[in-house]
Write a protein that holds these residues in place. Structure first.
Motif, mmCIF file in Angstrom:
data_model
loop_
_atom_site.group_PDB
_atom_site.id
_atom_site.type_symbol
_atom_site.label_atom_id
_atom_site.label_comp_id
_atom_site.label_asym_id
_atom_site.label_seq_id
_atom_site.Cartn_x
_atom_site.Cartn_y
_atom_site.Cartn_z
ATOM 1 N N GLU A 266 0.780 -1.234 0.000
ATOM 2 C CA GLU A 266 0.000 0.000 0.000
ATOM 3 C C GLU A 266 0.814 1.287 0.000
ATOM 4 O OE1 GLU A 266 0.218 -2.182 2.678
ATOM 5 O OE2 GLU A 266 0.239 -1.088 4.576
ATOM 6 N N HIS A 299 -8.278 -3.618 -0.647
ATOM 7 C CA HIS A 299 -7.511 -3.664 0.599
ATOM 8 C C HIS A 299 -6.393 -2.616 0.586
ATOM 9 C CE1 HIS A 299 -5.616 -5.798 4.077
ATOM 10 N NE2 HIS A 299 -4.513 -5.303 3.549
ATOM 11 N N HIS A 303 -6.028 0.972 2.813
ATOM 12 C CA HIS A 303 -4.897 1.299 3.683
ATOM 13 C C HIS A 303 -4.564 2.799 3.638
ATOM 14 C CE1 HIS A 303 -3.273 -2.170 5.660
ATOM 15 N NE2 HIS A 303 -2.984 -2.843 4.578
ATOM 16 N N GLU A 322 -3.732 -3.835 9.785
ATOM 17 C CA GLU A 322 -4.063 -4.999 8.959
ATOM 18 C C GLU A 322 -5.417 -5.616 9.314
ATOM 19 O OE1 GLU A 322 -2.779 -5.344 6.328
ATOM 20 O OE2 GLU A 322 -0.777 -4.467 6.473
ATOM 21 N N TYR A 387 -3.833 -10.723 10.689
ATOM 22 C CA TYR A 387 -4.734 -10.283 9.613
ATOM 23 C C TYR A 387 -6.177 -10.758 9.850
ATOM 24 C CZ TYR A 387 -1.208 -8.411 6.356
ATOM 25 O OH TYR A 387 -0.245 -7.647 5.746
HETATM 26 ZN ZN ZN Z 1 -2.789 -4.890 4.490
#
Ligand code: ZN
Ligand code: B3K
Length: 897
Positions: A266, A299, A303, A322, A387
Motif C-alpha cells: 500500500e 484492501h 490502507h 491490517e 490479519y
Molecule cells: Zn494490508
C-alpha cells in the motif's frame, strides 16, 4: 544442532520513542542495476536527551560519505547493520551517500530488479536496504524524490505523491522529481522505474476534485488491466459512502510486478502489486482470481486511511492497520456481492480460511496474540492471526456497537489520530469513547492468544416457556503463554449471537428475563464471564424445546461445543434463517460423517455411505430457491487439513481415503442430481464476472468435479468436452482439474494442451504447476506413481524457477501445504523434499523460505512414524549454519514447542 549465537528477541514492552525526528527527506537515486547511488538529505531535530546519538539502520549498503550542514562529518561509526552518529547538534541537515546492488538483491526486499525494471518493497524493514534511516513506523516525514536513470532502459520513473518535473539529462539519461505532501513512515516509500505502460482514467471525488487513476504493467499485459481499474473505482466510491473517506492525493497509481514476496503493498499513492492480483481477462483468470483482485485492490486502497494517514507506532501494532483493513475489504467484497445470500457466501469463505489456517496457527508453536509481545523477525508476524483474526476482532466491535456505533468510533479515531503513529489501544479507546462503552475486558482479544471454546448447555421448562442457556468458556495457554511466569488467562468479552427456532422452522421473537416484552429474534449476548446463564422467557409453552441457532453469522472467533443430534443439524440445514448457520449445520454433519469414516479406515472396517448425509446433500443440491453460490459452499466437503485438526492424532492417509470415499459415493448416488445442476447452471453468452454468473459457474463446476469423480466414462467424457468447449479460464481450469484428479483418459492430453495454449502467460503456467503439485496420488489401476515424483520432475522443467516466488509457491507450496496425503507419505519423502527446498530458498529469499518452513508447525499432531520423520527434517534444517533469522525463528520455535 542449532546455531550457538543467541537470536535477538524484540519485546513490545521495550518500546521507546526515537531520539530524533526527521522533518523532511530529500532522496536522489541514480538508478543502475549493479550500483545504484542514493543520496539522502535529512532535516533532523533532536527530540530526546542532548547527548543521545542518532542510530540509523542500514543493511547491505556501501557507505560513500556523510556530511553535516554541508561539511564532511566524522562522528560516524558503522557497526553491523547500524550507523551511529554522535555529537550532533539539536537541528541540522545530514547528507548520507550510499550505494546498493539492486540486480543482486534476490530477497525482493528493498530495491530490486525484476525483468529489467526497478521496484521497491519497504515494509516492514526494507527501506534500510536502500539508505541508512530511522527505519521505524513512528518516524513520519515528507519526501521529495529525484530519480535518474537510463532513458531507454527505464522510460517510466514513478514515486509517491505528485510529479513535480521531468527532464532529459546528458548521456542518454533522464530524471523525474516526485513530492509526497503527506508525512509518512519509511515503510510506505516506493519507486518504480522501467519499461511499463498504463491505462488511466480520471474520476471526480465526493467533494468534487479531479483524481487521476493509473494501472501500470508490462506492455504485453495491457489487455488485462480493466478489472483492476474497475475494482479501484468501486473501492474509492465505497470508502466515500461507507466511511466518508476520500482519496487525498491528485494521483493514485497501481503497478504490477511478476517477482513479489506477497500479494501487494500500500505505498502512498503508488501501490505495488504482485501481477497475480492485477492481471485478469476472461481467457486467463478464473472467477476466483477476479474476486481476489477486487478484494486486494480494495484492501491496498483502504490502507490509504487505515495504515497510511493513521499508522502504527511500532510493529507490534500491525493488526491496527491490517486487521482493520482486512475487515474493511471483507465488508466491501460482501457489499459487491449485491445480495444478502451473496454476503453470507462471502462470510462463509472468510470463516473457512480462519478455521482452516488461523485456528491451527493459534494452537501451534507460532501461536501469538493479535498484538504480539515479542518477535525475532517481524516479517514472520504477517500472519493469519494478525490479519484474519485481527479482522474478526474489528468485526466484533461492529457487532457490539452496531454499524452506526462502529462508524462513530471510526470518525473519532480519525479525528484524534490523523497524521499520527498509534496503538491498538488508541483504536479501542476511540470505539469506547465514541459510544460511551466500557471496552476494557474486550482488550484481552489483543493480548491473549488461542481459540476460546464455548460450551453451551440448555435447559427447557415447557410449562413456563423458559429456555435457560448456560455458556462457559475456556482457552488454555498456547505457544509462548505456556512458558514459566506467564500470567493466567482471563475470560474474553464474547459477542455471542443466537436465535431460537420453533418446530416449523420459524425464528421466535426473543424476550430475555428482565425485558418488558419480546424483541428481535437474533440477539447478541455479552458473554463476559467464565460461566454465565442467559434466560429467555415467554416462549411458546408446552411441546418441545426450541432449537438454538448458535453463534449466528459467526459472531466471534471461537469454537462452539454443543451436542446437536444429526436430526437437529439436518433441520437447521434446511430451516435456519441465518444462512451462515445453515452452512455450518451441513459442515457439522459432513465432518461427523467423515470422522466416522476415518475411524473405519483406521480399523479396516468396510466403509458405508451415510444415507442421512446423502439425503441432506440431495435436498441442498436440488433446492433451486437457494443461491447457487451458497449451494456450492454447502456441498463442498470439509478440507483434509481441517479434518486433521479435528482429530486428536492426525492421520492424513486415512483422512484422504475417507474423504475420497465420501466424494465418490456422493458422486455416484446423486449422479442424476449433479447432472441436472450441471445442465441448469450453464451461463450462455459472453463471459462476465458478475456475482450471478460466478455463482452459477461455481455450482456447475463443483458438479462437474463430483461427476468426474464418479469414475464413469461418460462423465469423464463430459469433463473433456467441458475443457474443449470452454471460452473462459474458470471453466477450462475446472475441467482440467476434474480430468487430472479423476485420472480420466483425457488427462495427459489436456495437460499438454493447456501448457501449449498458455506457455507465454506466467500466471496461467503457475496454475498448471500448482494443479500438478496438488494432484491426488494415483490409486487403483494407476497405483504406483507418487505425486512427489511428478513434483521433483517438474522442478527440472525449463519453466520452473525457484527465484520467482509465484513459481516457487505454485509447485512447492501447493505440494507441501495443499496436498496433505501425498506430502505426509509414510516414507518421509515429502519431508525430505520440504527440507531441501527450505534450505535452497533460504539462500535466495528468506521471507519466502520462512513461509514454507511453517508447513511443519503442527508436526506434533501427527501419528508415528510421521512425527519422528518430521522432527528429523526440522532438525536437518535447524542444523544449517547459514540460516536466515526468518527461518531460524520458525524452526527453532517448532522444535522447542
Ligand atoms: Zn494490508
Ligand atoms: N502491508 C503489506 C504487507 C507487507 C508484508 C511485509 N512482509 C500488504 C498488505 O497487508 O496490504
Amino acid at each position: 544442532m542449532l546455531r550457538t549465537d543467541t537470536p535477538v528477541t524484540v519485546y513490545r514492552k521495550d518500546y521507546t520513542p526515537p531520539a530524533f525526528a526527521i522533518d523532511h527527506v530529500d532522496l536522489v537515486l541514480d538508478l543502475d542495476p549493479q550500483r545504484t547511488v542514493v543520496t539522502s538529505t535529512l532535516k533532523i531535530q533532536r527530540t530526546g536527551t542532548a547527548d543521545a546519538p542518532l542510530v540509523l539502520a542500514g543493511e547491505e549498503l556501501e557507505l560513500v560519505g556523510v556530511r553535516l550542514d554541508g561539511q564532511p562529518f566524522s562522528g560516524v561509526k558503522q557497526d553491523g547493520d547500524s550507523l551511529t552518529l554522535t555529537g550532533l547538534p539539536g537541528t541540522g541537515t545530514l547528507e548520507i551517500t550510499t550505494a546498493c546492488n539492486p540486480a543482486a538483491n534476490t530477497t525482493l526486499s528493498g530495491l530490486y530488479v525484476s525483468n529489467g525494471n526497478f521496484f521497491t518493497q519497504c515494509e516492514a524493514e526494507g527501506f534500510r536496504r536502500i539508505t541508512y534511516f530511522l527505519d521505524r513506523p513512528d518516524v513520519m516525514t515528507t519526501y521529495r524524490v529525484t530519480l535518474r536513470a537510463d532513458r531507454a532502459a527505464s522510460p517510466v520513473l514513478l514515486s509517491n505523491g505528485n510529479l513535480l518535473s521531468q527532464r532529459d539529462l546528458p548521456d542518454g539519461k533522464h530524471e523525474a522529481v516526485w513530492e509526497d505532501p503527506f508525512r509518512k513512515p519509511s515503510y510506505l516509500f516506493a519507486l518504480v522505474a522501467g519499461k511499463l505502460e498504463r491505462i488511466e482514467q480520471t474520476i471526480v471525488s465526493a467533494s468534487g476534485k479531479q483524481k487521476l487513476l493509473q494501472v501500470w504493467v508490462e506492455p504485453q499485459d495491457l489487455d488485462k488491466t480493466r478489472h483492476a481499474m474497475d475494482s479501484l473505482v468501486h473501492a474509492i466510491r465505497w470508502d466515500e459512502q461507507r466511511f466518508g473517506l476520500e482519496l487525498d492525493l491528485d494521483r493514485f497509481m497501481i503497478v504490477a510486478v511478476g517477482d513479489f514476496n506477497m500479494g501487494a503493498m500500500e505505498n502512498k499513492g503508488l501501490n505495488i502489486f504482485n501481477t497475480k492480483y492485477v492481471l485478469a481477462n476472461a481467457q486467463t483468470a478464473t472467477d476466483v482470481d477476479f474476486a481476489n483482485i477486487e478484494s486486494v485492490v480494495a484492501h491496498e486502497y483502504f490502507h490509504n486511511w487505515t495504515g497510511n494517514r493513521v499508522t502504527c507506532r511500532d510493529w507490534f501494532q500491525l493488526s491496527l492497520k491490517e486487521g482493520l483493513t482486512v475487515f474493511r475489504d471483507q465488508e466491501f467484497s460482501a457489499d459487491m456481492m449485491g445480495s444478502e445470500s451473496g454476503r453470507a457466501v462471502k462470510r462463509i469463505e472468510d470463516v473457512r480460511v480462519l478455521r482452516q489456517v488461523q485456528f491451527p496457527e493459534d494452537a501451534g508453536p507460532m501461536a501469538h496474540p493479535v498484538r504480539p509481545d515479542s518477535y525475532e523477525e517481524i516479517n514472520n508476524f504477517y500472519t493469519v492471526t494478525v490479519y484474519e483474526k485481527g479482522a474478526e476482532v474489528v468485526r466484533m466491535y461492529q457487532t457490539l456497537l452496531g454499524r452506526d456505533g462502529f462508524r462513530k468510533g471510526m470518525d473519532l479515531y480519525f479525528q484524534r489520530h490523523d497524521g499520527q503513529a498509534v496503538t491498538c489501544d488508541d483504536f479501542r479507546a476511540a470505539m469506547a469513547d465514541a459510544n460511551g462503552r466500557d471496552l476494557k475486558q474486550f482488550g484481552l482479544w489483543y493480548s491473549q492468544a488461542g481459540t476460546p471454546v464455548v460450551t453451551v448447555k440448555t435447559a427447557w421448562d415447557g410449562a413456563s416457556g423458559t429456555l435457560t442457556l448456560t455458556l462457559s468458556q475456556r482457552c488454555p495457554k498456547v505457544g509462548i503463554e505456556t512458558r514459566a511466569g506467564m500470567p493466567d488467562k482471563q475470560p474474553f468479552h464474547i459477542p455471542f449471537a443466537l436465535g431460537l427456532i420453533d418446530a416449523e422452522g420459524n425464528d421466535l421473537p426473543l424476550q430475555r428475563e428482565g425485558e418488558p416484552k419480546a424483541g428481535a429474534s437474533t440477539r447478541v449476548l455479552d458473554f463476559t464471564q467464565a460461566e454465565q446463564t442467559f434466560r429467555f422467557i415467554n416462549l411458546p409453552r408446552g411441546g418441545k424445546a426450541p432449537l438454538p441457532s448458535l453463534l449466528r453469522n459467526f459472531s466471534a472467533p471461537v469454537v462452539v461445543d454443543y451436542e446437536y443430534s444429526d436430526a437437529e443439524l439436518t433441520f437447521l440445514l434446511s430451516h435456519d434463517t441465518d444462512a451462515f448457520n445453515r452452512w455450518e449445520a451441513g459442515q457439522r454433519l459432513a465432518t461427523r460423517a467423515l470422522l466416522h469414516l476415518v475411524a473405519d479406515v483406521q480399523a479396516n472396517r468396510e466403509l458405508k455411505l451415510d444415507p442421512a448425509l446423502v439425503s441432506a446433500f440431495r435436498s441442498v443440491l436440488t433446492d433451486g430457491a437457494l443461491n447457487p453460490a451458497f449451494r456450492e459452499q454447502a456441498l463442498m466437503l470439509p478440507a483434509e487439513a481441517y479434518l486433521a485438526e479435528r482429530m486428536g492424532v492426525a492421520d492424513p492417509t486415512a483422512i484422504h481415503r475417507a474423504r475420497l470415499f465420501l466424494r465418490e459415493g456422493l458422486a455416484r448416488t446423486l449422479k442424476a442430481e449433479w447432472l441436472a445442476a450441471y445442465e441448469a447452471n450453464a451461463t450462455p453468452g459472453e463471459y462476465s464476472p458478475d456475482a450471478d454468473s460466478m455463482a452459477r459457474r461455481a455450482l456447475r463446476n463443483l458438479a462437474l468435479g463430483y461427476l468426474a469423480d464418479s469414475g464413469d466414462a461418460d462423465m469423464q467424457a463430459l469433463a473433456d468436452r467441458h475443457y474443449q468447449q470452454s471460452d473462459n479460464m474458470t471453466d477450462r481450469f475446472a475441467a482440467l482439474s476434474a480430468l487430472v484428479n479423476s485420472f480420466a483418459p483425457g488427462r495427459e492430453h489436456a495437460l499438454a494442451d493447456f501448457y501449449e495454449r498458455f506457455e507465454d502467460d506466467a500466471l496461467v503456467i503457475d496454475k498448471w504447476f500448482s494443479l500438478q503439485g496438488m494432484q491426488r496420488g494415483e490409486v487403483g489401476p494407476h497405483a504406483g506413481k507418487r505425486t512427489i515424483d511428478t513434483v521433483r520432475a517438474l522442478m527440472q522443467h525449463p519453466a520452473f524457477n525457484l527465484r520467482n516466488p509465484n513459481r516457487a509457491r505454485s509447485l512447492i507450496f501447493s505440494f507441501c501445504s495443499g496436498n496433505p496425503a501425498q506430502f505426509h507419505a509414510e516414507d518421509g519423502s515429502g519431508y525430505a523434499f520440504w527440507a531441501d527446498q527450505v534450505l535452497a530458498l533460504d539462500a535466495i529469499n528468506p521471507q519466502v523460505a520462512a513461509r514454507l518452513a511453517r508447513v511443519m508447525d503442527r508436526w506434533q499432531k501427527y501419528e508415528m512414524p510421521l512425527r519422528e520423520r518430521m522432527r528429523a527434517a526440522l532438525e536437518r534444517v535447524a542444523a544449517s549454519s547459514t540460516l536466515s533469522r526468518d527461518v531460524r525463528e520458525i524452526v527453532s520455535k517448532a522444535l522447542s514447542a
